[in-house]
Design an enzyme around this catalytic site. Structure first.
Site, mmCIF file in Angstrom:
data_model
loop_
_atom_site.group_PDB
_atom_site.id
_atom_site.type_symbol
_atom_site.label_atom_id
_atom_site.label_comp_id
_atom_site.label_asym_id
_atom_site.label_seq_id
_atom_site.Cartn_x
_atom_site.Cartn_y
_atom_site.Cartn_z
ATOM 1 N N LEU A 109 1.201 3.645 -2.116
ATOM 2 C CA LEU A 109 0.967 4.674 -2.537
ATOM 3 C C LEU A 109 -0.381 5.282 -1.906
ATOM 4 O O LEU A 109 -0.937 6.319 -2.400
ATOM 5 C CB LEU A 109 0.598 4.606 -4.229
ATOM 6 C CG LEU A 109 1.502 4.224 -4.976
ATOM 7 C CD1 LEU A 109 0.949 3.845 -6.431
ATOM 8 C CD2 LEU A 109 2.651 5.209 -4.918
ATOM 9 N N GLY A 110 -0.649 4.799 -0.558
ATOM 10 C CA GLY A 110 -1.823 5.283 -0.054
ATOM 11 C C GLY A 110 -1.392 6.431 1.003
ATOM 12 O O GLY A 110 -0.247 6.777 0.969
ATOM 13 N N GLN A 111 -2.554 6.770 1.875
ATOM 14 C CA GLN A 111 -1.962 8.078 2.717
ATOM 15 C C GLN A 111 -0.912 7.960 3.489
ATOM 16 O O GLN A 111 0.079 8.741 3.229
ATOM 17 C CB GLN A 111 -3.488 8.407 3.299
ATOM 18 C CG GLN A 111 -3.176 9.648 4.289
ATOM 19 C CD GLN A 111 -4.043 9.694 5.475
ATOM 20 O OE1 GLN A 111 -4.448 8.739 6.057
ATOM 21 N NE2 GLN A 111 -4.749 11.052 5.714
ATOM 22 N N ASP A 146 -0.869 -7.195 -5.499
ATOM 23 C CA ASP A 146 -2.232 -7.181 -4.860
ATOM 24 C C ASP A 146 -2.403 -7.899 -3.689
ATOM 25 O O ASP A 146 -2.234 -9.313 -3.894
ATOM 26 C CB ASP A 146 -3.183 -7.337 -5.905
ATOM 27 C CG ASP A 146 -4.834 -7.701 -5.563
ATOM 28 O OD1 ASP A 146 -4.901 -7.564 -4.356
ATOM 29 O OD2 ASP A 146 -5.308 -8.014 -6.363
ATOM 30 N N GLY A 183 0.814 -1.411 0.087
ATOM 31 C CA GLY A 183 0.015 -0.175 -0.091
ATOM 32 C C GLY A 183 0.837 1.330 -0.133
ATOM 33 O O GLY A 183 0.348 2.148 0.557
ATOM 34 N N LYS A 233 -10.954 -4.791 10.139
ATOM 35 C CA LYS A 233 -9.820 -4.397 10.877
ATOM 36 C C LYS A 233 -9.702 -5.038 12.251
ATOM 37 O O LYS A 233 -8.768 -5.315 12.836
ATOM 38 C CB LYS A 233 -9.704 -2.869 11.114
ATOM 39 C CG LYS A 233 -9.443 -2.018 9.761
ATOM 40 C CD LYS A 233 -8.291 -2.381 9.105
ATOM 41 C CE LYS A 233 -6.977 -1.798 9.572
ATOM 42 N NZ LYS A 233 -5.671 -1.897 8.742
ATOM 43 N N ARG A 256 -1.517 -0.379 -7.655
ATOM 44 C CA ARG A 256 -1.312 0.661 -8.627
ATOM 45 C C ARG A 256 0.237 0.699 -9.082
ATOM 46 O O ARG A 256 0.871 0.558 -8.323
ATOM 47 C CB ARG A 256 -1.866 1.926 -8.427
ATOM 48 C CG ARG A 256 -3.499 1.860 -8.294
ATOM 49 C CD ARG A 256 -3.790 3.326 -7.492
ATOM 50 N NE ARG A 256 -3.310 3.187 -6.182
ATOM 51 C CZ ARG A 256 -3.482 4.481 -5.473
ATOM 52 N NH1 ARG A 256 -3.767 5.565 -6.012
ATOM 53 N NH2 ARG A 256 -3.015 4.438 -4.127
ATOM 54 N N TYR A 263 -15.473 -1.884 7.351
ATOM 55 C CA TYR A 263 -14.249 -1.240 7.731
ATOM 56 C C TYR A 263 -13.912 -1.809 9.145
ATOM 57 O O TYR A 263 -12.677 -2.600 9.206
ATOM 58 C CB TYR A 263 -13.944 0.002 7.573
ATOM 59 C CG TYR A 263 -12.644 0.793 8.138
ATOM 60 C CD1 TYR A 263 -11.605 0.318 7.593
ATOM 61 C CD2 TYR A 263 -12.572 1.696 9.072
ATOM 62 C CE1 TYR A 263 -10.327 0.810 7.560
ATOM 63 C CE2 TYR A 263 -11.356 2.254 9.258
ATOM 64 C CZ TYR A 263 -10.172 2.089 8.416
ATOM 65 O OH TYR A 263 -9.002 2.604 8.939
ATOM 66 N N ILE A 272 -6.069 10.661 10.563
ATOM 67 C CA ILE A 272 -4.598 11.271 10.346
ATOM 68 C C ILE A 272 -4.755 12.288 9.349
ATOM 69 O O ILE A 272 -5.359 12.306 8.278
ATOM 70 C CB ILE A 272 -3.519 10.264 9.641
ATOM 71 C CG1 ILE A 272 -3.669 8.826 10.409
ATOM 72 C CG2 ILE A 272 -2.198 10.811 9.324
ATOM 73 C CD1 ILE A 272 -2.858 8.970 11.645
HETATM 74 C C1 AKB Z 1 -10.987 6.601 8.412
HETATM 75 O O1 AKB Z 1 -11.646 7.510 8.604
HETATM 76 O O2 AKB Z 1 -11.603 5.758 7.765
HETATM 77 C C2 AKB Z 1 -9.760 6.374 8.870
HETATM 78 C C3 AKB Z 1 -9.464 5.721 10.128
HETATM 79 C C4 AKB Z 1 -9.957 6.561 11.295
HETATM 80 O O3 AKB Z 1 -9.118 4.812 10.225
HETATM 81 N N1 AKB Z 1 -8.860 7.750 8.814
#
Ligand code: AKB
Length: 317
Positions: free
Chosen positions: A10-12, A52, A8, A146, A36, A142, A172
């Site tokens: 290229l992610g934040q 991937d 990852g 997680k 990507r 999500y 973040i």
């Molecule tokens: C989101 O908003 O999905 C993330 C997080 C808090 O994990 N920034």
């Protein structure tokens, strides 16, 4: 010291992490992977590969072919995108983590760093001063994926002795990557609008308090836990992190100290429902005690730095 794989990239967080660790540990030690393919040499000489993480064979090959000894597994689908695309969230966040841990064991990796999130909390979690061990029954895809990643990480550490470590990130804030798929990204977007001289319409209510931190502190924390002696770590990837908590109205006030005519209005959408299930404040003492978590930025110093950098970048929205 061997070779470090970043997924990852290229992610934040991945983007800034690759730059930081290539400066710190040497470019030749880093392989930056992402699903990507970067359009240009984004990491100035760091080797990049396409990967991937939901493809188990590809994860095994990437580790074996590049003699990887350590992994920063940063690939992830954030909350807002995950709600719109649960299938993708499951494949990347849950299956991708399983693949990395499983390949980590089979291919002899020494250490895996994995970020978790405040998304693991849910409506039954206490709202304030949330401890590390608490109710984690999220209602978003999500969160579900997680929590799975957290449980898998603890399982692989306990059962196979794999050195897995990480933190639960709050929202973040960073000027380097534009706001994307997270619920807390309203904060980044607010800065972009303020600096671009535009009014901002916020998708969360003005009094929605969430835990947050500035990117330099987020990166510093990841390096600290990565370098910490294993015997100091009581937890796996469940260390709560937060530098401060604020709501959109308070952020607006902080930005207005620098840009007094900045205007914000409020039009909550589906992301409000996600934010309503997350806590306001976290207990971060375990991170302080075990590996020296010590954020440097408060809200106003972050605002000054964000505005200064976004001005230099001449951002538009
Ligand atoms: C989101 O908003 O999905 C993330 C997080 C808090 O994990 N920034």
């Amino acid at each position: 010291m061997g070779t470090i794989l970043v997924t990852g990239s290229l992610g934040q967080i991945g983007t800034e992490l690759v730059t930081l660790i290539s400066q710190k540990y040497g470019k030749s030690r880093i392989i930056a992977s992402d699903v990507r393919v970067p359009e240009h040499d984004v990491f100035s000489g760091v080797e990049t590969i396409k990967l991937d993480v939901s493809d188990s064979t590809a994860v095994h090959s990437a580790i074996r072919d590049n003699s990887i000894t350590e992994i920063f597994h940063m690939a992830g689908i954030l909350s807002a995108l995950g709600e719109r695309n649960p299938d993708l969230a499951f494949r990347v966040n849950a299956l991708g983590t399983f693949n990395v841990l499983e390949a980590g064991i089979k291919e002899g990796v020494n250490k895996v760093v994995i970020p978790s999130t405040i998304g693991v909390f849910g409506p039954e979690t206490p709202k304030d001063n949330v401890p590390v061990v608490t109710v984690t029954r999220p209602t978003t895809m999500y969160g579900v994926t997680k929590v799975t990643a957290e449980l898998l990480s603890s399982y692989y550490r306990r059962k196979f002795g794999l050195d897995v470590r990480g933190v639960r990130y709050p929202g973040i804030i960073s000027y380097k990557t534009p706001p994307s798929a997270g619920t807390t990204d309203y904060a980044v977007d607010m800065y972009y609008h303020a600096v671009a001289g535009k009014k901002y319409t916020c998708y969360l209510k003005q009094d929605t308090v969430l835990p947050m931190m500035y990117m330099p502190d987020a990166l510093d924390s990841l390096i600290k836990i990565y370098e910490a002696p294993a015997n100091k770590l009581r937890y796996t990837i469940e260390y709560n992190l937060s530098a401060f908590s604020f709501d959109p109205m308070t952020l607006h006030k902080s930005i207005s100290k620098i840009i007094p005519d900045f205007r914000v209005d409020y039009k909550p959408d589906y992301r409000q429902e996600i934010a309503d299930t997350w806590p306001r404040t976290l207990d971060t003492r375990a991170a302080v005690e075990d590996w020296g978590f010590s954020p440097r930025y408060d809200l106003d110093s972050m605002s000054r730095d964000m505005v200064k950098n976004l001005r230099e970048m001449h951002v538009s929205v």
